[in-house]
Design a protein around this motif. Sequence first.
Motif, mmCIF file in Angstrom:
data_model
loop_
_atom_site.group_PDB
_atom_site.id
_atom_site.type_symbol
_atom_site.label_atom_id
_atom_site.label_comp_id
_atom_site.label_asym_id
_atom_site.label_seq_id
_atom_site.Cartn_x
_atom_site.Cartn_y
_atom_site.Cartn_z
ATOM 1 N N THR A 15 -14.666 29.983 -19.980
ATOM 2 C CA THR A 15 -15.751 29.561 -19.105
ATOM 3 C C THR A 15 -15.104 28.738 -17.987
ATOM 4 O O THR A 15 -13.885 28.548 -17.984
ATOM 5 N N PRO A 16 -15.881 28.230 -17.043
ATOM 6 C CA PRO A 16 -15.256 27.438 -15.976
ATOM 7 C C PRO A 16 -14.377 26.289 -16.467
ATOM 8 O O PRO A 16 -13.366 25.971 -15.842
ATOM 9 N N ARG A 17 -14.737 25.671 -17.603
ATOM 10 C CA ARG A 17 -13.945 24.536 -18.084
ATOM 11 C C ARG A 17 -13.234 24.780 -19.397
ATOM 12 O O ARG A 17 -12.303 24.044 -19.753
ATOM 13 N N LEU A 18 -13.682 25.773 -20.162
ATOM 14 C CA LEU A 18 -13.266 25.880 -21.559
ATOM 15 C C LEU A 18 -12.499 27.149 -21.867
ATOM 16 O O LEU A 18 -12.656 28.176 -21.204
ATOM 17 N N GLU A 19 -11.699 27.068 -22.935
ATOM 18 C CA GLU A 19 -11.075 28.227 -23.551
ATOM 19 C C GLU A 19 -11.297 28.127 -25.049
ATOM 20 O O GLU A 19 -11.016 27.084 -25.653
ATOM 21 N N MET A 127 -19.748 25.629 -24.632
ATOM 22 C CA MET A 127 -19.016 26.329 -25.683
ATOM 23 C C MET A 127 -19.932 27.234 -26.502
ATOM 24 O O MET A 127 -19.533 28.330 -26.909
ATOM 25 N N ARG A 128 -21.204 26.803 -26.683
ATOM 26 C CA ARG A 128 -22.114 27.701 -27.394
ATOM 27 C C ARG A 128 -22.473 28.897 -26.514
ATOM 28 O O ARG A 128 -22.631 30.014 -27.010
ATOM 29 N N ALA A 129 -22.607 28.674 -25.208
ATOM 30 C CA ALA A 129 -22.870 29.785 -24.293
ATOM 31 C C ALA A 129 -21.758 30.825 -24.366
ATOM 32 O O ALA A 129 -22.015 32.035 -24.286
ATOM 33 N N VAL A 199 -18.932 33.691 -18.415
ATOM 34 C CA VAL A 199 -18.017 33.786 -19.556
ATOM 35 C C VAL A 199 -17.191 35.053 -19.416
ATOM 36 O O VAL A 199 -17.716 36.120 -19.079
ATOM 37 N N GLU A 200 -15.909 34.948 -19.707
ATOM 38 C CA GLU A 200 -15.013 36.110 -19.734
ATOM 39 C C GLU A 200 -14.442 36.241 -21.136
ATOM 40 O O GLU A 200 -13.998 35.255 -21.731
ATOM 41 N N VAL A 201 -14.479 37.457 -21.678
ATOM 42 C CA VAL A 201 -13.939 37.737 -23.009
ATOM 43 C C VAL A 201 -12.742 38.666 -22.856
ATOM 44 O O VAL A 201 -12.841 39.721 -22.215
#
Length: 213
Positions: A15-19, A127-129, A199-201
């Motif tokens: 996500t913009p901030r998370l991995e 993170m849930r998103a 979100v990118e997977v």
Amino acid sequence: MSRQFWPLYGLRLTTPRLELTLPDGEVLDELARVAADGVHDEASMPFSVPWTDGSPQDRARATFQHVLGTIAEWRPEKWTLSLAVRCEGKTVGRQDLMTEDFPVTREGETGSWLGLAHQGRGIGTEMRAAMLHLAFEGLGARHVTSGAMTDNASSLRVSEKLGYRPDGLMVESVRGEARTVLRLRLPREAWEAHRTVPVEVTGLEPCRELFGA
């Protein structure tokens, strides 16, 4: 860790901030240390299973055992994906997705925790998103459920922002006391209507057999 035999180590949600990744040895150590530092006020217990009771060492070991246990017990018919959450390079918490007979039910359940030092910054929602995107967009879920104690305002706010709807009450025994849990359900159409986090997977295709999808 070997992606050849366990391709889930190559799965990444960003996500913009998370991995979010399945933690290897180093990241798992970091995750255990975050748990040891505390994930909630000791005067309350937001979890149905009070795994945070005990010493910092107990919490660290519980985290370590949980993640390794999900790998050891994984079957396509019943699995728990337990991902470490990293924010700007720092491990901050854990996000889980659990399901049974997913090809039939197309339904999973989310659970998570975030270190005390990292709360109040919107990380829990983000993170849930990310995990919801994997469930709905990546795996084709029809519903995702969750649950929270009725006095857990922060968790309930996250669910509300993401589109979950009340789905009934349950009474559970926690620390020898009756606690009321609000079940929550997120249909696919509600998820689509409340999507705000990009979100990118990556690394999903080699994992599909393990997911039973």
